[in-house]
Scaffold this active site. Structure first.
Site, PDB file in Angstrom:
ATOM      1  N   ASP A 310       0.648  -1.237  -0.100  1.00 13.30           N
ATOM      2  CA  ASP A 310       0.159  -0.136   0.190  1.00 13.30           C
ATOM      3  C   ASP A 310       0.984   1.279  -0.073  1.00 13.30           C
ATOM      4  O   ASP A 310       2.005   1.207   0.211  1.00 13.30           O
ATOM      5  CB  ASP A 310      -0.878   0.066   1.348  1.00 13.30           C
ATOM      6  CG  ASP A 310      -1.706   1.173   1.298  1.00 13.30           C
ATOM      7  OD1 ASP A 310      -2.324   1.502   0.255  1.00 13.30           O
ATOM      8  OD2 ASP A 310      -1.761   1.870   2.321  1.00 13.30           O
ATOM      9  N   ASP A 505      -2.201  -0.658   5.942  1.00 15.92           N
ATOM     10  CA  ASP A 505      -2.172  -0.096   7.186  1.00 15.92           C
ATOM     11  C   ASP A 505      -3.680   0.517   7.291  1.00 15.92           C
ATOM     12  O   ASP A 505      -4.101   0.849   8.738  1.00 15.92           O
ATOM     13  CB  ASP A 505      -1.252   1.018   7.594  1.00 15.92           C
ATOM     14  CG  ASP A 505      -1.521   2.229   6.881  1.00 15.92           C
ATOM     15  OD1 ASP A 505      -2.087   2.325   5.982  1.00 15.92           O
ATOM     16  OD2 ASP A 505      -1.252   3.312   7.508  1.00 15.92           O
TER      17      ASP A 505
END
Length: 622
Positions: A310, A505
């Protein structure tokens, strides 16, 4: 064998087997062979019953394992009166299954944090009064009050003033987003500004956040289980054992030869040593702040060939920082930053907090502002040391000092430009963005050296932002503007080339983390939802620990494979000796104990990292 049953059952099975073995030995030393046989048999039967039930379940699922050999050896030893040998095998087997279930039990956790983040109630406006109602009672068209810090409970349209939303958990956009009246806002975003009204568009169960929760549950349930490391060697070893035991019985007519072969062949070195090596790897990884939720994820991490990252909070810092200060003639950069930070002390805007923190980090003295007036989501004005100061977006500042908005510079992709004016004229601006982590480039190089073949970026942020951040990193692919469902699809597509690790996250990463072979969450500042959906959590906010964890996993898996090869080789030699009549069943059991000790000592080498000790900044709790 499926060891997903209760750890309490495994502990009870081990306790009974140990008590039976010790009780039988006590009776034998007291000269009472009859009670000794009874005690040994009583210690074996519970383990054997659980083992046979597990084997039956495995066969119904068309799976087999080395546990069949353990069942054959215990059964044959009991049938032909070698109860002591059966008791020794039962203790070794029960010890191995307890150790394995203990390690894997850490991985079986509920998605409590993800579900807990979903608001249970909302504040609904009815006429002139407010009422708290459960989410199920919200209907399209209801007007809701969203206070500062609230998580939007449903998708809706902003009314009654602009909203400032933190959407990083949903889209990966690190900087707060201004949502104008009449614009749709998604559930799961957090109100980072002043309170505003939201007109519900959908029911809670149909909204964006509820859809992410369903994606996580579906991804976890559809992820195919992976067999234990030792079970991959089971079929041919089972065939070898049965052939050798049958040949020894047929050639000599002595069934005890077959029993001795089966006892020596009992795969206790594999059942014990492989989990020991993997659990030792778990302990080693934890010392570096890498929390692995079980032996299975550690083994899979050692086989990873593709890593998907990510962007926000993973490859980048995940919080706005000042990257440059531009000033007009006659004004220094420090003065621009000082005046902006002094005024921003009066507001809780995330960008303002970052400006204040940057000024204090540079040792600038910040006087208290007076006469502060804030326009939510746009900017703030007030007095600093008697000077009229304005800080905010270019449009807001331009309107306050009476110049066209086009006269002020625009912002680059992925950045926020904060204009600063004093005494009616612009004195400079601050450029803020979410910078790349300082250890990102080094970590990517370590991953390549460690055997990772593909590294990709998957983000919900805009393509131009993702391209700017990743320029020069040498990634194999960049996928931008992805929804949570599209991230799951990317993970599944990449699995065709080998085991995939997903690192993220945010809440929007949770479904992909659950779908990947190995999901890794940045747990130091990441969303609780991603930490719960992941197999591995980085407890320290350092991306280089990802490469460290993979190195530890590969070493632990390599040691486990050494245990497999050594255990099978030594057992094969012992089986030949038993088939030739050089070992009795009891002697075979004792030989197997010696083999167990040798491979377990080798497995414990995984406790030590390949390079150095855990750094001092690793949390002690790890």
């Amino acid at each position: 064998m499926d060891r997903s049953g209760s750890g309490r059952v495994d502990l009870a099975m081990l306790a009974i087997a140990v008590c039976g073995l010790l009780g039988g030995l006590a009776f034998r030393l007291a000269g009472q062979p009859g009670p000794a046989d009874i005690a040994w048999t009583a210690g074996v039967l519970p383990s054997l019953a659980v083992l046979l039930a597990d084997i039956l379940r495995g066969l119904l699922r068309r799976g087999t394992g080395l546990d069949i050999i353990a069942a054959l050896s215990m059964t044959a030893a009991l049938v032909f009166g070698e109860t002591l040998a059966a008791a020794v095998v039962a203790v070794m087997y029960a010890g191995g299954t307890f150790l394995e279930s203990f390690a894997e039990g850490r991985a079986r956790r509920e998605m409590h944090a993800l579900l807990a983040r979903v608001p249970r109630t909302a504040t609904r406006c009815r006429g002139d009064r407010l009422e708290d109602v459960p989410l199920e009672a919200i209907e399209p068209g209801d007007r809701l009050l969203i206070r500062r810090g609230d998580v939007l409970p449903v998708d809706g349209t902003v009314t009654g003033g602009a909203a400032l939303l933190d959407t990083s958990a949903l889209t990966g956009e690190a900087l707060p987003v201004r949502v104008d009246p009449g614009t749709e806002a998604l559930s799961g975003a957090t109100n980072a500004g002043e309170a505003f009204s939201l007109c519900a568009l959908r029911r809670a169960r149909e909204s964006t956040y509820a859809g992410i929760v369903r994606l996580v549950e579906e991804a976890r349930s559809s992820k195919a289980p992976m067999s234990r490391l030792a079970d991959r060697w089971s079929l041919w070893f089972l065939a070898l054992t049965c052939t050798l035991a049958g040949a020894a019985w047929w050639a000599t007519g002595d069934p005890l030869r077959a029993v001795a072969v089966l006892v020596v062949a009992t795969p206790c070195p594999l059942i014990l040593a492989v989990p020991v090596a993997l659990v030792a790897g778990l302990s080693c990884a934890a010392r570096f702040g890498v929390l692995v939720k079980g032996a299975g994820p550690l083994e899979r991490m050692g086989r990873v060939r593709t890593v998907i990252l990510d962007k926000t909070g993973t490859l980048t810092e995940g919080r706005p920082q000042i990257v440059s200060v531009t000033c007009e003639a006659g004004v220094g950069p420090a003065e621009v930053l000082r005046l902006a930070a002094a005024l921003d002390q009066a507001t809780g805007h995330p960008v303002a907090r970052a400006i204040v923190a940057a000024a204090r980090a540079r040792g600038l003295a910040l006087p208290a502002p007076t006469g502060v007036e804030e326009t939510a989501g746009e900017g703030v004005r007030g007095q600093v040391e008697g000077r009229a100061v304005v800080v905010g977006g270019t449009g807001f500042v331009a309107s306050q000092i009476g110049v066209p908005e086009g006269a002020l510079p625009g912002r680059a992709a992925g950045s926020v430009l904060v204009a600063v004016a004093a005494d009616g004229r612009r004195i400079g601006h601050l450029t803020m963005s979410d910078p790349l982590r300082s250890d990102a480039r080094q970590m990517l190089q370590r991953l390549r050296r460690g055997g990772v073949q593909r590294i990709l970026l998957a983000t919900g942020d805009r393509a131009e932002v993702a391209g700017r951040i990743t320029a020069g990193l040498g990634l194999d692919a960049v996928r931008a503007e992805l929804t949570p469902g599209q991230k799951v699809g990317l993970v599944r597509a990449e699995r065709a080339a080998g085991p995939v690790m997903m690192v993220g996250d945010g809440v929007n990463d949770a479904p992909a983390l659950a779908a990947a072979d190995v999901g890794v969450a940045m747990g130091a500042r990441g969303a609780a939802a991603s930490a719960e959906a992941a197999d591995i959590v980085l407890l320290v906010d350092r991306l280089d620990r990802l490469a460290t964890g993979i190195d530890i996993a590969r070493r632990a898996r390599r040691i486990a494979l050494q245990c497999v090869v050594a255990g099978i080789g030594l057992s094969a030699a012992g089986m030949m000796a038993a088939a030739l009549g050089h070992l009795t069943p009891v002697q075979g059991a004792l030989l197997q104990e010696a083999i167990d000790l040798a491979v377990i000592l080798n497995a414990l080498r995984a406790l030590r990292p390949a390079t150095g000790r855990a750094p001092a900044d690793t949390p002690a709790a790890a």
